[in-house]
Design an enzyme around this catalytic site. Structure first.
Site, mmCIF file in Angstrom:
data_model
loop_
_atom_site.group_PDB
_atom_site.id
_atom_site.type_symbol
_atom_site.label_atom_id
_atom_site.label_comp_id
_atom_site.label_asym_id
_atom_site.label_seq_id
_atom_site.Cartn_x
_atom_site.Cartn_y
_atom_site.Cartn_z
ATOM 1 N N ASP A 22 0.984 -1.181 -0.062
ATOM 2 C CA ASP A 22 0.159 -0.084 -0.133
ATOM 3 C C ASP A 22 0.875 1.203 -0.012
ATOM 4 O O ASP A 22 2.291 1.278 0.209
ATOM 5 C CB ASP A 22 -0.799 -0.076 1.216
ATOM 6 C CG ASP A 22 -1.858 1.032 1.390
ATOM 7 O OD1 ASP A 22 -2.557 1.372 0.354
ATOM 8 O OD2 ASP A 22 -1.955 1.808 2.562
ATOM 9 N N SER A 23 0.326 2.375 -0.100
ATOM 10 C CA SER A 23 1.133 3.578 0.025
ATOM 11 C C SER A 23 1.577 3.993 1.463
ATOM 12 O O SER A 23 2.442 4.673 1.609
ATOM 13 C CB SER A 23 0.207 4.917 -0.546
ATOM 14 O OG SER A 23 -0.990 4.901 0.110
ATOM 15 N N GLY A 55 -3.462 8.490 -3.947
ATOM 16 C CA GLY A 55 -4.581 8.874 -4.745
ATOM 17 C C GLY A 55 -4.789 10.245 -5.634
ATOM 18 O O GLY A 55 -5.861 10.271 -6.318
ATOM 19 N N CYS A 85 -4.360 -1.529 -1.744
ATOM 20 C CA CYS A 85 -4.529 -0.125 -2.061
ATOM 21 C C CYS A 85 -5.491 -0.215 -2.977
ATOM 22 O O CYS A 85 -5.438 -0.847 -4.127
ATOM 23 C CB CYS A 85 -3.190 0.270 -2.375
ATOM 24 S SG CYS A 85 -3.440 2.117 -2.829
ATOM 25 N N ASN A 86 -6.703 0.531 -2.942
ATOM 26 C CA ASN A 86 -7.691 0.766 -3.872
ATOM 27 C C ASN A 86 -7.258 1.368 -5.246
ATOM 28 O O ASN A 86 -7.469 1.061 -6.307
ATOM 29 C CB ASN A 86 -8.955 1.344 -3.293
ATOM 30 C CG ASN A 86 -9.875 0.469 -2.497
ATOM 31 O OD1 ASN A 86 -10.624 -0.244 -2.813
ATOM 32 N ND2 ASN A 86 -9.272 0.383 -1.289
ATOM 33 N N GLU A 166 -3.054 9.707 8.226
ATOM 34 C CA GLU A 166 -1.762 9.640 8.193
ATOM 35 C C GLU A 166 -0.972 10.447 9.084
ATOM 36 O O GLU A 166 -0.003 10.098 9.768
ATOM 37 C CB GLU A 166 -0.893 9.779 6.825
ATOM 38 C CG GLU A 166 -1.246 8.421 5.802
ATOM 39 C CD GLU A 166 -0.502 7.319 6.097
ATOM 40 O OE1 GLU A 166 0.831 7.476 6.730
ATOM 41 O OE2 GLU A 166 -0.559 6.278 5.556
ATOM 42 N N CYS A 198 -11.063 2.715 0.231
ATOM 43 C CA CYS A 198 -9.866 2.940 0.581
ATOM 44 C C CYS A 198 -9.256 2.142 1.877
ATOM 45 O O CYS A 198 -9.990 2.267 2.817
ATOM 46 C CB CYS A 198 -9.630 4.636 0.590
ATOM 47 S SG CYS A 198 -7.863 4.971 1.146
ATOM 48 N N HIS A 200 -7.364 2.850 4.096
ATOM 49 C CA HIS A 200 -7.036 3.581 5.163
ATOM 50 C C HIS A 200 -8.266 3.849 5.929
ATOM 51 O O HIS A 200 -8.331 4.010 7.131
ATOM 52 C CB HIS A 200 -6.420 5.112 4.735
ATOM 53 C CG HIS A 200 -4.938 5.111 4.397
ATOM 54 N ND1 HIS A 200 -4.373 4.515 3.119
ATOM 55 C CD2 HIS A 200 -4.085 5.812 5.090
ATOM 56 C CE1 HIS A 200 -3.177 4.732 3.092
ATOM 57 N NE2 HIS A 200 -2.994 5.536 4.134
#
Ligand code: DGL
Length: 282
Positions: A22-23, A55, A85-86, A166, A198, A200
């Site tokens: 993922d990011s 994103g 990660c979408n 984040e 997402c 997150h």
């Protein structure tokens, strides 16, 4: 319905680790669900914190990052690459499958949720929130409607959620105000269910549920994806049947942030091996 790809991956066996990327911290929601469903599996996680957020980046950039990370995970001898990660699932899934030439199983986080919706909803309105990239790709809407035209999909980009999470703004006035501001949009009027598009967002799932007075089903993809991964590993003879918990997970980040470490420790109860690795310089 989106069917799982079924192939005999000659280079893979069940003992190998699962690669997840993922990011940033978002994929940890999926990684943690995987450990609950499949405790004996070993994880190699890559959080691309140096390039976060994904994103608002172009599809081309996301594809480049994803290929580089997939190469890294492949070198780590993983049996599957899970794109947790979408945004990367929307832009890079098909490219990664071609790129790795079907050498290993590649799994995304969108198809399992689309399948879940097909099995559980009919003639209704469903909301999807995600990054600008995911929402502009139209991937959820396209795939859900392809399965069932009776479902109306209302998509809304909520780009501040990732930087907010984040930065650690959760369960406070700032995050409540941002959530309220986005989710009061008329676009989401009368939805029966809301897809957190997402990885997150499960971190703020309860705040989102509360915003809707607990009257909307908030679909948290982490558990749906973990169950789907289990089924795909089983189908491909790659499931590790060892049920004793593996303590060999490794978490790589392309840049060190104390927040990543704190969240990873929260999800994995202190037992984490965190390594900073700038794979772009190797
Ligand atoms: N977790 C990623 C997703 O699911 C976050 C994207 C970002 O870095 O903006 O889309």
């Amino acid at each position: 319905m989106v069917f799982f790809n079924f192939k005999f991956f000659t280079m893979s066996n069940s003992e190998q680790p699962i690669g997840v990327f993922d990011s940033g911290v978002g994929g940890l929601t999926v990684a943690s669900a995987i450990k609950q469903v499949l405790p004996g599996e070993k994880l190699i996680y890559f959080g691309d914190t140096a390039h976060l957020p994904y994103g608002d980046k172009s599809g081309e950039t996301i594809i480049n990052y994803s290929k580089h990370i997939a190469d890294f995970l492949f070198q780590k001898n993983v049996k599957v690459v899970l794109i947790a990660c979408n945004t990367a699932s929307a832009f890079a899934y098909n490219e990664l499958k071609q790129y790795l030439d079907d050498k290993i199983l590649i799994v995304n986080v969108i198809d399992p949720v689309v399948n879940y919706v097909a099995e559980h909803y009919k003639e209704t309105k469903i909301g999807v929130i995600g990054t600008k990239g995911t929402i502009n790709s139209g991937m959820y809407e396209k795939k859900i409607v392809e399965n069932d035209k009776s479902i109306q999909v209302a998509s809304l980009a909520t780009p501040l959620f990732v930087p907010m999470i984040e930065e650690g703004f959760v369960y406070d006035d700032i995050s409540n105000a941002i959530i309220r501001s986005y989710l009061s949009s008329n676009i989401l009027n009368n939805i029966q269910s809301l897809i957190l598009g997402c990885t997150h967002y499960p971190i703020i799932k309860n705040q989102i549920r509360k915003f809707f007075d607990f009257k909307v089903d908030v679909l948290d993809s982490a558990n749906i994806v973990a169950q789907s991964l289990k089924a795909q590993l089983e189908k491909n003879n790659l499931l590790n049947n060892n049920n004793s918990p593996s303590n060999e997970d490794v978490f790589y980040v392309s840049d060190y942030t104390s927040y990543f470490e704190a969240i990873a420790r929260m999800f994995f109860e202190e037992r984490i091996n965190l390594v900073k690795r700038n794979i772009w310089k190797e």
